[in-house]
Scaffold this motif. Structure first.
Motif, PDB file in Angstrom:
ATOM      1  N   SER A  35     -20.154   6.497  13.555  1.00  0.00           N
ATOM      2  CA  SER A  35     -18.943   6.120  14.304  1.00  0.00           C
ATOM      3  C   SER A  35     -17.652   6.518  13.604  1.00  0.00           C
ATOM      4  CB  SER A  35     -18.957   4.612  14.516  1.00  0.00           C
ATOM      5  OG  SER A  35     -17.827   4.197  15.227  1.00  0.00           O
ATOM      6  N   SER A  36     -16.591   6.585  14.367  1.00  0.00           N
ATOM      7  CA  SER A  36     -15.262   7.014  13.914  1.00  0.00           C
ATOM      8  C   SER A  36     -14.559   6.022  12.989  1.00  0.00           C
ATOM      9  CB  SER A  36     -14.390   7.218  15.159  1.00  0.00           C
ATOM     10  OG  SER A  36     -13.040   7.084  14.868  1.00  0.00           O
ATOM     11  N   GLY A  37     -13.788   6.543  12.061  1.00  0.00           N
ATOM     12  CA  GLY A  37     -13.009   5.724  11.134  1.00  0.00           C
ATOM     13  C   GLY A  37     -11.983   4.824  11.788  1.00  0.00           C
ATOM     14  N   PHE A  38     -11.602   5.124  13.022  1.00  0.00           N
ATOM     15  CA  PHE A  38     -10.619   4.285  13.722  1.00  0.00           C
ATOM     16  C   PHE A  38     -11.090   2.845  13.902  1.00  0.00           C
ATOM     17  CE2 PHE A  38      -8.469   8.164  15.136  1.00  0.00           C
ATOM     18  CZ  PHE A  38      -7.153   7.753  15.016  1.00  0.00           C
ATOM     19  N   LYS A  39     -12.402   2.634  13.775  1.00  0.00           N
ATOM     20  CA  LYS A  39     -12.943   1.319  14.109  1.00  0.00           C
ATOM     21  C   LYS A  39     -13.064   0.395  12.915  1.00  0.00           C
ATOM     22  CE  LYS A  39     -15.363   3.518  17.897  1.00  0.00           C
ATOM     23  NZ  LYS A  39     -16.639   4.172  18.276  1.00  0.00           N
ATOM     24  N   ASP A  40     -12.596   0.867  11.761  1.00  0.00           N
ATOM     25  CA  ASP A  40     -12.747   0.042  10.561  1.00  0.00           C
ATOM     26  C   ASP A  40     -11.773  -1.135  10.539  1.00  0.00           C
ATOM     27  OD1 ASP A  40     -14.743   0.319   8.714  1.00  0.00           O
ATOM     28  OD2 ASP A  40     -13.829   2.041   7.724  1.00  0.00           O
ATOM     29  N   LEU A  41     -12.168  -2.153   9.803  1.00  0.00           N
ATOM     30  CA  LEU A  41     -11.283  -3.274   9.522  1.00  0.00           C
ATOM     31  C   LEU A  41     -10.027  -2.762   8.821  1.00  0.00           C
ATOM     32  CD1 LEU A  41     -14.035  -5.621   8.120  1.00  0.00           C
ATOM     33  CD2 LEU A  41     -12.592  -6.171  10.085  1.00  0.00           C
ATOM     34  N   GLY A  42      -8.905  -3.219   9.270  1.00  0.00           N
ATOM     35  CA  GLY A  42      -7.658  -2.942   8.537  1.00  0.00           C
ATOM     36  C   GLY A  42      -6.978  -1.636   8.888  1.00  0.00           C
ATOM     37  N   VAL A  43      -7.630  -0.775   9.688  1.00  0.00           N
ATOM     38  CA  VAL A  43      -6.959   0.475  10.067  1.00  0.00           C
ATOM     39  C   VAL A  43      -5.778   0.128  10.975  1.00  0.00           C
ATOM     40  CG1 VAL A  43      -7.170   2.606  11.412  1.00  0.00           C
ATOM     41  CG2 VAL A  43      -8.985   1.934   9.837  1.00  0.00           C
ATOM     42  N   GLY A  44      -4.615   0.573  10.586  1.00  0.00           N
ATOM     43  CA  GLY A  44      -3.421   0.277  11.387  1.00  0.00           C
ATOM     44  C   GLY A  44      -2.683  -0.953  10.912  1.00  0.00           C
ATOM     45  N   ALA A  45      -3.267  -1.678   9.964  1.00  0.00           N
ATOM     46  CA  ALA A  45      -2.605  -2.890   9.468  1.00  0.00           C
ATOM     47  C   ALA A  45      -1.514  -2.547   8.451  1.00  0.00           C
ATOM     48  CB  ALA A  45      -3.637  -3.822   8.834  1.00  0.00           C
ATOM     49  N   GLN A  46      -1.669  -1.372   7.834  1.00  0.00           N
ATOM     50  CA  GLN A  46      -0.691  -0.985   6.817  1.00  0.00           C
ATOM     51  C   GLN A  46       0.411  -0.153   7.465  1.00  0.00           C
ATOM     52  OE1 GLN A  46      -2.500   0.905   3.454  1.00  0.00           O
ATOM     53  NE2 GLN A  46      -0.553   1.116   2.349  1.00  0.00           N
ATOM     54  N   THR A  47       1.660  -0.448   7.131  1.00  0.00           N
ATOM     55  CA  THR A  47       2.750   0.380   7.636  1.00  0.00           C
ATOM     56  C   THR A  47       3.351   1.143   6.467  1.00  0.00           C
ATOM     57  OG1 THR A  47       4.261  -1.467   7.410  1.00  0.00           O
ATOM     58  CG2 THR A  47       3.306  -1.100   9.589  1.00  0.00           C
ATOM     59  N   TYR A  48       4.002   2.225   6.784  1.00  0.00           N
ATOM     60  CA  TYR A  48       4.489   3.128   5.747  1.00  0.00           C
ATOM     61  C   TYR A  48       5.996   3.303   5.914  1.00  0.00           C
ATOM     62  CZ  TYR A  48      -0.505   3.956   5.827  1.00  0.00           C
ATOM     63  OH  TYR A  48      -1.863   3.777   5.820  1.00  0.00           O
ATOM     64  N   PRO A  49       6.745   3.193   4.826  1.00  0.00           N
ATOM     65  CA  PRO A  49       8.203   3.278   4.944  1.00  0.00           C
ATOM     66  C   PRO A  49       8.647   4.719   5.247  1.00  0.00           C
ATOM     67  CG  PRO A  49       7.573   3.204   2.642  1.00  0.00           C
ATOM     68  CD  PRO A  49       6.315   3.016   3.439  1.00  0.00           C
ATOM     69  N   VAL A  50       9.761   4.839   5.939  1.00  0.00           N
ATOM     70  CA  VAL A  50      10.374   6.141   6.162  1.00  0.00           C
ATOM     71  C   VAL A  50      11.195   6.507   4.931  1.00  0.00           C
ATOM     72  CG1 VAL A  50      12.028   7.419   7.583  1.00  0.00           C
ATOM     73  CG2 VAL A  50      10.437   5.798   8.659  1.00  0.00           C
ATOM     74  N   LEU A  51      11.002   7.711   4.416  1.00  0.00           N
ATOM     75  CA  LEU A  51      11.830   8.205   3.302  1.00  0.00           C
ATOM     76  C   LEU A  51      13.114   8.750   3.891  1.00  0.00           C
ATOM     77  CD1 LEU A  51       9.525  10.238   0.876  1.00  0.00           C
ATOM     78  CD2 LEU A  51      10.509   7.960   0.571  1.00  0.00           C
ATOM     79  N   GLU A  52      14.235   8.108   3.580  1.00  0.00           N
ATOM     80  CA  GLU A  52      15.482   8.506   4.243  1.00  0.00           C
ATOM     81  C   GLU A  52      15.989   9.863   3.753  1.00  0.00           C
ATOM     82  OE1 GLU A  52      16.767   7.357   6.894  1.00  0.00           O
ATOM     83  OE2 GLU A  52      15.442   5.617   7.030  1.00  0.00           O
ATOM     84  N   HIS A  53      15.786  10.146   2.478  1.00  0.00           N
ATOM     85  CA  HIS A  53      16.292  11.409   1.922  1.00  0.00           C
ATOM     86  C   HIS A  53      15.168  12.139   1.182  1.00  0.00           C
ATOM     87  CE1 HIS A  53      20.253  10.178   3.144  1.00  0.00           C
ATOM     88  NE2 HIS A  53      20.065   8.999   2.546  1.00  0.00           N
ATOM     89  N   PRO A  54      14.210  12.634   1.917  1.00  0.00           N
ATOM     90  CA  PRO A  54      13.032  13.239   1.278  1.00  0.00           C
ATOM     91  C   PRO A  54      13.365  14.563   0.586  1.00  0.00           C
ATOM     92  CG  PRO A  54      13.012  13.653   3.636  1.00  0.00           C
ATOM     93  CD  PRO A  54      14.170  12.741   3.379  1.00  0.00           C
ATOM     94  N   THR A  55      12.698  14.777  -0.530  1.00  0.00           N
ATOM     95  CA  THR A  55      12.833  16.050  -1.252  1.00  0.00           C
ATOM     96  C   THR A  55      11.447  16.649  -1.448  1.00  0.00           C
ATOM     97  OG1 THR A  55      12.518  15.100  -3.437  1.00  0.00           O
ATOM     98  CG2 THR A  55      14.775  15.062  -2.546  1.00  0.00           C
ATOM     99  N   LEU A  56      11.416  17.876  -1.928  1.00  0.00           N
ATOM    100  CA  LEU A  56      10.126  18.512  -2.205  1.00  0.00           C
ATOM    101  C   LEU A  56       9.281  17.696  -3.178  1.00  0.00           C
ATOM    102  CD1 LEU A  56      10.346  22.400  -2.495  1.00  0.00           C
ATOM    103  CD2 LEU A  56       9.500  20.981  -0.624  1.00  0.00           C
ATOM    104  N   ASP A  57       9.965  17.048  -4.121  1.00  0.00           N
ATOM    105  CA  ASP A  57       9.215  16.259  -5.107  1.00  0.00           C
ATOM    106  C   ASP A  57       8.437  15.115  -4.455  1.00  0.00           C
ATOM    107  OD1 ASP A  57       9.861  17.831  -7.239  1.00  0.00           O
ATOM    108  OD2 ASP A  57      11.634  16.655  -7.791  1.00  0.00           O
ATOM    109  N   ASP A  58       9.000  14.552  -3.395  1.00  0.00           N
ATOM    110  CA  ASP A  58       8.287  13.485  -2.692  1.00  0.00           C
ATOM    111  C   ASP A  58       7.001  14.015  -2.058  1.00  0.00           C
ATOM    112  OD1 ASP A  58      10.277  11.510  -3.138  1.00  0.00           O
ATOM    113  OD2 ASP A  58      11.499  12.423  -1.555  1.00  0.00           O
ATOM    114  N   LEU A  59       7.002  15.260  -1.709  1.00  0.00           N
ATOM    115  CA  LEU A  59       5.834  15.835  -1.029  1.00  0.00           C
ATOM    116  C   LEU A  59       4.762  16.271  -2.013  1.00  0.00           C
ATOM    117  CD1 LEU A  59       7.667  17.979   1.652  1.00  0.00           C
ATOM    118  CD2 LEU A  59       6.997  15.584   1.729  1.00  0.00           C
ATOM    119  N   ARG A  60       5.192  16.555  -3.225  1.00  0.00           N
ATOM    120  CA  ARG A  60       4.227  16.995  -4.241  1.00  0.00           C
ATOM    121  C   ARG A  60       3.438  15.810  -4.798  1.00  0.00           C
ATOM    122  NH1 ARG A  60       8.479  20.159  -6.651  1.00  0.00           N
ATOM    123  NH2 ARG A  60       8.271  22.388  -6.205  1.00  0.00           N
ATOM    124  N   ALA A  61       4.038  14.647  -4.755  1.00  0.00           N
ATOM    125  CA  ALA A  61       3.492  13.484  -5.470  1.00  0.00           C
ATOM    126  C   ALA A  61       2.072  13.164  -5.010  1.00  0.00           C
ATOM    127  CB  ALA A  61       4.389  12.281  -5.268  1.00  0.00           C
TER     128      ALA A  61
END
Lengths: 392, 392
Positions: free
Chosen positions: B366-392
């Motif tokens: 079965s698909s990973g969408f059905k797991d406990l906790g999927v969608g429970a975590q939210t992720y902040p928007v990076l207001e001023h993203p740089t290349l370094d944020d993408l490399r991390a």
């Protein structure tokens, strides 16, 4: 699987005399015909005279490499994309693309574009996407041993962000206006291969729609003929154009005498292809209003969708969120749970209420798990349930 | 599609001399051999002498009706179940059952059990399930024009509850201990057809594993031979037993000389089949500890799994949540996102570290969408993203 790719060149859709070598893929549109206002995409040309007609004696199945002569070189390994079923719904044929490896049609595109990234020797792929495209690119990149950067935005549902992250991609949520400049920087400075759009009107990856062509091949074999009409959920219209191109090829190869009319089903909240077709423009950018069909909502259209609708004798159909919700509900009421965007094709078909004198196909693009708000509602436990609670 | 069903009877797995007519399905186990401690299931017998050997000249595809002679009568319409791909993973073959209509293996079972409900003239189906089984039953019931009642519990993820509700089922979350008495009441008083278990040790629906047999048929055709070993995520072991029975039939029909060893991969948090096999009991009920693999975790085993492991020369393998998490992560790192339970087969294979001298298959359910906790975590928007944020 069926011999080498017969792809030989890129051809501009803005100036049909402008041809370019197959590599590198011109991911910033046609350098000859594009202007500051309109970017023209490229498409892939093949040596059609060398196609073995036995190619279409095959059964559809889960690996688009069965169509390798009519695709760009497939360097990336398969995840088993394609071979999706046609399910009857209200007298039409529903092509259920939620049955792909990451549960959307995007897998057909990303098998092809991630292959281009491998061919280019890129260290990874970069994609701006709030939904299926990003996760699918991440999955195919992971499979191919490439890194993936997904630039997403605040409107991406948390479950969909978890989805892209599961494949090991670097997923960063950034302001919408920051996505394209950042994508360009990743391409220019990190050498990543872009698998989403970089131009003023949509051009996307020139190889992308080639993956979607395989839907046309499958439909032709599943129905035993070309359908009379195809309705697709339409954002940038890469799917619409790809399916159209597949049928054009089948006609060129002498396998069908007819091609379907193509219907671009866009959110009424925007509708850049409807606008371009109404005004005679090659592509359009429009004002947008809010829509929950985040997979296809957006201001920017492209020239591909205009060509597919115009050349096929089709139309753009604007569907409201409410019309998509009704189609989504009724599809689920027949066992087919699509995300809201995925129901746009059925909503568009219902809105037209027209006879086509032949089979009608609505493409459903993705699973209901990817919708906004799925999982946000919790349900109380009934401590002392009775039969009456179950009847309600 | 390929002629009528050749199913002729039900046969007890507790007393092999005890046979019963094919209808009604004995959904409360064998009335002759079951005791207060152990319930014995039934299986379906066919008129194998009348099977056309050409049946296995077919290609696998998305409708299990292609195997209709070797299934109970399929009164319920298809949603396009089956025809799932085999994808290479770490040298073994991964059978990706997340590619079914409701994105789990359960669709193969529910096509068959909802067909039985239609044949019985029942107004609906009832199922106790916190996950895939309930939603799949709801989808097939909706497709067949039947009502569905899903008795779920507090441990069912909100997204999975939304999933079953999307198909129009009546979904009610009740205390775990209330589920079985309530299910029995719905069967006895409302006349609904039960598509999940009602007995002290698991017997389930006698027709259920017949749907899973089609996995064996597909594997045989996809590999061109029977595999040497098959590892499946194991809760009640209906999947394990069904796949085993399919290979036994292929041998009976003279299509293969060998059958695979079957490995029941159970959460270490419980492991009723491991217990039964270790003690020589026909089935076992064990104490449970917490596990996030809610799709397969539970105290109750059944006799089918014991038979499949024992008769095939296999084993039960206990896998910890951590072992499943590692398998889940590494599968996703190759583009295959499974729910935690779905990775149990791979976790079990890795744990044994054994050579089998032939192809090894791990079934992913079965698909990973059905797991406990999927969608429970939210992720902040990076207001001023740089290349370094993408490399991390």
């Amino acid at each position: 699987m069926n011999g080498p790719s017969l792809a030989i060149r890129q051809r501009s859709l803005g100036d049909l005399t402008a041809e370019f070598p197959l590599f590198p893929p011109l991911t910033r549109g046609c350098p000859k015909s594009s202007t500051d206002e309109i970017a023209y995409p490229l498409e892939v040309g093949y040596d059609y005279a060398r196609v073995d007609p036995g190619l279409f004696d095959q059964t559809p199945g889960t690996d688009i490499a069965r169509w390798s002569p009519l695709l760009p070189p497939l360097a990336a390994p398969t995840l088993g994309e394609g071979g999706t079923p046609l399910v009857e719904f209200e007298g039409i044929h529903f092509k259920d693309e939620s049955r792909n490896p990451t549960w959307s049609h995007k897998d057909r595109l990303n098998r092809v574009t991630v292959s281009a990234a491998l061919a280019a020797g890129a260290p990874g792929v970069v994609v701006a996407s709030s939904g299926n495209h990003g996760a699918s690119a991440a999955a195919y990149a992971a499979r191919a041993g490439l890194r993936a950067i997904v630039l997403t935005s605040a409107d991406s549902p948390p479950a969909v962000q978890a989805f892209a992250r599961a494949y090991g991609a670097r997923v960063v949520s950034v302001p919408a206006e920051a996505r394209w400049p950042l994508l360009r920087e990743v391409v220019d400075r990190l050498g990543y291969h872009p698998v989403s759009n970089q131009t003023v009107t949509h051009t996307g990856h020139p190889f992308g729609p080639e993956g979607y062509k395989t839907i046309a091949y499958e439909l032709f074999l599943q129905l035993g003929q070309a359908p009379a009409a195809v309705f697709t959920p339409t954002g940038y219209a890469e799917l619409l154009y790809g399916v159209w191109k597949g049928f054009v090829e089948l006609k060129l190869l002498g396998l069908t005498g007819t091609t379907p009319r193509m219907f671009a089903c866009e959110p009424a909240a925007d509708g850049p292809h409807a606008r371009a077709l109404a005004t005679g423009a090659p592509a359009a950018i429009v004002e947008t209003f809010p829509s929950a069909a985040y997979g296809i909502a957006g201001p920017v259209g492209g020239h591909r969708g205009v060509l597919a609708v115009r050349d096929s004798g089709g139309e753009a159909v604007l569907v409201t969120d409410e019309e998509m919700r009704l189609a989504q509900r009724d599809l689920a009421g027949q066992g087919l749970w699509q995300e809201l965007s995925g129901a746009a094709g059925v909503a568009g078909y219902r809105k037209l209420r027209r006879e086509f004198g032949g089979p009608v196909v609505c493409v459903g693009t993705s699973s209901g798990f990817k919708d906004l708000g799925v999982g946000a509602q919790t349900y109380p436990v009934l401590e002392h349930p009775t039969l009456d609670d179950l009847r309600a």
